[in-house]
Design a protein around this motif. Sequence first.
Motif, short mmCIF file in Angstrom:
data_model
loop_
_atom_site.label_atom_id
_atom_site.label_comp_id
_atom_site.label_asym_id
_atom_site.label_seq_id
_atom_site.Cartn_x
_atom_site.Cartn_y
_atom_site.Cartn_z
N THR A 58 18.88 -32.99 4.36
CA THR A 58 20.26 -32.52 4.45
C THR A 58 21.21 -33.45 3.71
N ILE A 59 21.09 -34.75 3.92
CA ILE A 59 22.06 -35.67 3.31
C ILE A 59 21.79 -35.97 1.84
N ASN A 60 20.54 -35.77 1.37
CA ASN A 60 20.27 -36.09 -0.05
C ASN A 60 20.24 -34.85 -0.95
N LYS A 61 20.75 -33.73 -0.47
CA LYS A 61 20.81 -32.46 -1.21
C LYS A 61 19.45 -31.82 -1.41
N GLY A 62 18.46 -32.26 -0.68
CA GLY A 62 17.13 -31.64 -0.78
C GLY A 62 17.17 -30.17 -0.42
N TRP A 63 18.10 -29.80 0.45
CA TRP A 63 18.28 -28.40 0.84
C TRP A 63 19.60 -27.85 0.32
N GLY A 64 20.19 -28.52 -0.66
CA GLY A 64 21.43 -28.06 -1.24
C GLY A 64 22.64 -28.76 -0.66
N PRO A 65 23.83 -28.31 -1.04
CA PRO A 65 25.06 -28.94 -0.57
C PRO A 65 25.22 -28.85 0.94
N ALA A 66 25.85 -29.87 1.51
CA ALA A 66 26.17 -29.91 2.94
C ALA A 66 27.62 -30.36 3.07
N PRO A 67 28.29 -29.95 4.13
CA PRO A 67 29.68 -30.39 4.31
C PRO A 67 29.74 -31.89 4.55
N MET A 68 30.67 -32.54 3.92
CA MET A 68 30.84 -33.98 4.06
C MET A 68 32.22 -34.27 4.62
N PRO A 69 32.41 -35.32 5.37
CA PRO A 69 31.40 -36.26 5.84
C PRO A 69 30.52 -35.62 6.91
N LEU A 70 29.32 -36.16 7.07
CA LEU A 70 28.36 -35.56 7.98
C LEU A 70 27.58 -36.62 8.73
N CYS A 71 27.43 -36.39 10.02
CA CYS A 71 26.60 -37.21 10.90
C CYS A 71 25.38 -36.36 11.26
N VAL A 72 24.20 -36.78 10.85
CA VAL A 72 23.00 -36.00 11.12
C VAL A 72 22.33 -36.46 12.41
N GLY A 73 21.18 -35.89 12.72
CA GLY A 73 20.42 -36.23 13.92
C GLY A 73 20.39 -35.08 14.91
N HIS A 74 19.17 -34.56 15.19
CA HIS A 74 19.05 -33.44 16.13
C HIS A 74 17.95 -33.67 17.15
N GLU A 75 17.57 -34.91 17.36
CA GLU A 75 16.58 -35.25 18.38
C GLU A 75 17.27 -36.21 19.35
N VAL A 76 18.21 -35.67 20.12
CA VAL A 76 19.19 -36.45 20.88
C VAL A 76 18.77 -36.61 22.34
N ILE A 77 18.90 -37.85 22.84
CA ILE A 77 18.72 -38.14 24.26
C ILE A 77 19.96 -38.91 24.71
N GLY A 78 20.48 -38.53 25.86
CA GLY A 78 21.65 -39.23 26.38
C GLY A 78 21.91 -38.90 27.83
N THR A 79 23.07 -39.34 28.30
CA THR A 79 23.48 -39.13 29.68
C THR A 79 24.67 -38.17 29.71
N ALA A 80 24.59 -37.17 30.57
CA ALA A 80 25.70 -36.22 30.73
C ALA A 80 26.88 -36.97 31.36
N VAL A 81 28.01 -36.96 30.64
CA VAL A 81 29.20 -37.66 31.14
C VAL A 81 30.31 -36.70 31.55
N LYS A 82 30.19 -35.45 31.15
CA LYS A 82 31.17 -34.42 31.53
C LYS A 82 30.46 -33.08 31.46
N VAL A 83 30.67 -32.23 32.47
CA VAL A 83 30.08 -30.89 32.46
C VAL A 83 31.18 -29.87 32.73
N GLY A 84 31.09 -28.74 32.05
CA GLY A 84 32.04 -27.66 32.25
C GLY A 84 31.91 -27.06 33.63
#
Length: 183
Positions: free
Chosen positions: A52-78
């Motif tokens: 995504t960031i090196n244009k291997g799949w074409g243009p991407a909107p910039m600036p961009l923060c990648v990462g989709h294997e996320v682990i964390g703590t729920a700090v607010k819930v609807g």
Amino acid sequence: MGYPDTFEGFMVRDQEKWTEFHKQEFTPKKFQDRDIDIKIICCGVCGSDVHTINKGWGPAPMPLCVGHEVIGTAVKVGEKVTTVKVGDRVGVGAQIWSCMECKPCKTDNENYCPKKIGRNLMLFLFFRTRVLTVLTTDTYGAPYPEEMGGVISQGGYSSHIRAHEYFTFKIPDGIPSEEAAPM
């Protein structure tokens, strides 16, 4: 400003300089009744982040923060969230939102939601003489609808992520966060 108005991430500003990350604030989508704010503990690295960031799949909107294997703590819930409570350790994968109201969403095919967010990455499947186009939905690099702020989704190399509860999963206590992230 800081949380909850802004999150902070390691952003790429230019795909020609894709190895240069800059720590900066970004605005998340508007918080909704089924959303969960997650304070990120760790995030796996996937080849799709690099493509995504090196244009291997074409243009991407910039600036961009990648990462989709996320682990964390729920700090607010609807107020309508039923699957996660504040303090739960959770994970988020490659899809982050869909309308949950259309026919595809109601039949467990939310990746075909016509209102989903995501770049329309064209993957071609050949079946006899037909070409089928499959659309993917991204956790990062995708515009939210205007009623949600019209911002671009940003990924897990950040302080926080905001995700719909349907795409947020509790992580069992027996699995360390750094091992759960790439699963």
